[in-house]
Design an enzyme around this catalytic site. Structure first.
Site, mmCIF file in Angstrom:
data_model
loop_
_atom_site.group_PDB
_atom_site.id
_atom_site.type_symbol
_atom_site.label_atom_id
_atom_site.label_comp_id
_atom_site.label_asym_id
_atom_site.label_seq_id
_atom_site.Cartn_x
_atom_site.Cartn_y
_atom_site.Cartn_z
ATOM 1 N N MET A 64 79.546 122.496 40.473
ATOM 2 C CA MET A 64 80.630 121.539 40.234
ATOM 3 C C MET A 64 80.123 120.129 40.506
ATOM 4 O O MET A 64 79.694 119.829 41.627
ATOM 5 C CB MET A 64 81.841 121.867 41.112
ATOM 6 C CG MET A 64 82.513 123.188 40.774
ATOM 7 S SD MET A 64 83.870 123.623 41.902
ATOM 8 C CE MET A 64 82.932 124.209 43.336
ATOM 9 N N GLN A 87 71.111 124.413 38.596
ATOM 10 C CA GLN A 87 71.608 124.297 37.231
ATOM 11 C C GLN A 87 71.093 123.006 36.612
ATOM 12 O O GLN A 87 71.214 121.929 37.209
ATOM 13 C CB GLN A 87 73.135 124.302 37.155
ATOM 14 C CG GLN A 87 73.605 124.349 35.699
ATOM 15 C CD GLN A 87 75.096 124.224 35.504
ATOM 16 O OE1 GLN A 87 75.673 123.156 35.721
ATOM 17 N NE2 GLN A 87 75.733 125.316 35.087
ATOM 18 N N CYS A 119 79.712 123.013 29.895
ATOM 19 C CA CYS A 119 80.436 121.805 30.292
ATOM 20 C C CYS A 119 81.087 121.150 29.087
ATOM 21 O O CYS A 119 80.410 120.847 28.096
ATOM 22 C CB CYS A 119 79.497 120.817 30.978
ATOM 23 S SG CYS A 119 80.336 119.314 31.527
ATOM 24 N N LYS A 170 74.991 129.643 31.662
ATOM 25 C CA LYS A 170 76.434 129.581 31.928
ATOM 26 C C LYS A 170 77.114 129.008 30.693
ATOM 27 O O LYS A 170 76.747 127.917 30.235
ATOM 28 C CB LYS A 170 76.744 128.726 33.150
ATOM 29 C CG LYS A 170 78.205 128.794 33.583
ATOM 30 C CD LYS A 170 78.437 128.040 34.884
ATOM 31 C CE LYS A 170 79.843 128.302 35.422
ATOM 32 N NZ LYS A 170 80.908 127.767 34.543
ATOM 33 N N GLY A 199 86.317 131.831 36.054
ATOM 34 C CA GLY A 199 87.522 131.246 35.492
ATOM 35 C C GLY A 199 88.798 131.902 35.982
ATOM 36 O O GLY A 199 89.006 133.104 35.775
#
Length: 432
Positions: free
Chosen positions: A73, A127, A157, A197, A271
């Site tokens: 995040m 990431q 993203c 991802k 999610g």
């Protein structure tokens, strides 16, 4: 019981994760991560002098599989938060914020600021994001010195800065062949596993067959064997990243269909899962792993405090928030000003602590006192001494409560909602 048996096997014999015991734990292909390396970076540590040089030191580590992970995040999962998270959970897999490949390439004289982390944070995943193959390859090469346990590529993203002007993130789902090339380039310049991802689609490219096509191409044309699936599509019509986490509906059935159609791959679900009961419900339905984002940041004590015992079957450490804050203070004071005056500042280091008393007596008063303390405290120790009298001792000294949430199992009927098998669809098209 099977998870406890797996943990006992790990402790007693450190056997590989593909042992029969863990095969029965619905993780048939996640292997126990083992690496040996010679590191040459200065890494922040909790040792007495607060730094450790691992040059010419060979390190061997073994970890339990990523049954639970904390999502990457931006502006949230920095070193400070990850330090807190690791103090609470010893086995959760932690992800960095996304680091753009160009940042690594063009800041190679200042890489510690972006890539260094305390060794206690293992297992940890870096990431990266980008759309230039040369830069992605070079970034992976430079990052390899830091000995991350996996490198993850951002294909999920939806922000305008990333998927719009940057032309990467979720927009890359439209070009799976490029993603395969990118994963091959990253893997060729690193000696750890790689993963992707992604979302389940974007805009009108949201069918299950399109998702399967993306997975199939990336997996067949690169070394990628692990995919983290955010079970929403992304909308690139100008809505914000926050709205992209709420407006597109969750389609968990797509995730579970992937488990059926790609049994040789590993999938982590992401999610909409906001409590430990939800994590365990997904696991009971067969999820290889579960990734949680904002719930692990906004309420770290409640979420992360139950991971080791209820997800991994490891006995609780019995640690209290008072003990966590004592350890975090040592880390925090060791890193203040490390990269220049007020870089990082007391406010930046303390930021992840502000949710540790979520919904507890004294939380509101503590935050108000914190706001005042930020204006003049120059150490984490001084900050805590000035603010913690707002929290009752009964809160500071208790271990995580037993889980008592009222949870509606959103996965109860998911197997009845699965789309037709991907291969079957291909055959049907051929016969039409």
């Amino acid at each position: 019981m099977m998870m406890k048996a797996a943990v006992n096997t790990l402790i007693d014999s450190l056997s590989p994760i593909h042992s029969n015991t863990l095969k029965n734990c619905q993780m048939p292909s996640f292997r126990m991560l083992t690496w040996n390396s010679t590191q040459s970076r200065m890494l922040c540590s909790h040792s007495q002098n607060h730094t450790i040089s691992t040059k010419d030191v060979t390190i061997s580590r073994r970890y339990l599989p990523p049954l639970f992970s904390v999502a990457p995040m931006m502006d949230w999962t920095d070193n400070h938060y990850r330090t807190l998270a690791r103090l609470i959970s010893k086995h959760a897999w932690l992800y960095t914020e996304m680091v753009v490949a160009e940042t690594i390439v063009y800041q190679k004289e200042n890489l510690d600021r972006f890539l260094a982390f305390p060794p206690e944070q293992h297992p940890i995943v870096l990431q990266i994001g980008g759309s230039n193959l040369d830069h992605l390859a070079k970034a992976a090469e430079l990052a390899s010195a830091y000995r991350y346990d996996e490198i993850n590529f951002n294909c999920g993203c939806p922000s305008e800065r990333v998927a719009g002007d940057g032309c990467f993130g979720v927009r890359l789902m439209l070009d799976p062949k490029f993603v395969a090339e990118a994963m091959s380039a990253i893997a060729a310049n690193s000696d750890v596993p790689v993963s992707v991802k992604c979302r389940i689609g974007l805009d009108d490219h949201d069918s299950y067959s399109e998702l399967c096509n993306f997975i199939d191409i990336v997996a067949s044309q690169s070394p990628t064997r692990h995919f983290i699936i955010h079970a929403r599509k992304a909308l690139l019509n100008g809505i914000s990243p926050a709205e992209n986490r709420k407006i597109p509906p969750l389609k968990y059935e797509f995730y579970f269909a992937l488990l059926r159609d790609f049994p040789h791959l590993q999938f982590t679900i992401n999610g909409g899962i906001t409590c430990i009961d939800g994590v365990n419900a997904a696991r009971r339905k067969g999820a290889h792993g579960v990734m949680v984002g904002r719930a692990a940041y906004n309420n770290p004590w409640s979420m992360l405090g139950h991971v080791d015992a209820t997800v991994y079957g490891v006995p609780s450490s019995g640690i209290t928030r008072r003990q966590i804050l004592e350890q975090f203070q040592v880390y925090g004071d060791s890193i203040l000003g490390k990269y220049g005056p007020n870089k990082p500042s007391v406010r930046e280091v303390v930021k992840p602590l502000l949710n540790i008393f979520h919904s507890e007596p004294g939380n509101g008063l503590w935050k108000r006192k914190a706001d005042t303390a930020f204006r003049h405290c120059t150490t984490i120790k001084a900050f805590l001494e000035e603010t913690l009298d707002a929290i009752p001792d009964s809160v500071l000294d208790k271990t995580p409560d037993k889980i008592s949430s009222i949870y509606e199992d959103v996965f109860a009927d998911v197997h009845g909602l699965l789309p037709p098998p991907y291969k079957l669809r291909e055959q049907e098209v051929q016969y039409l």
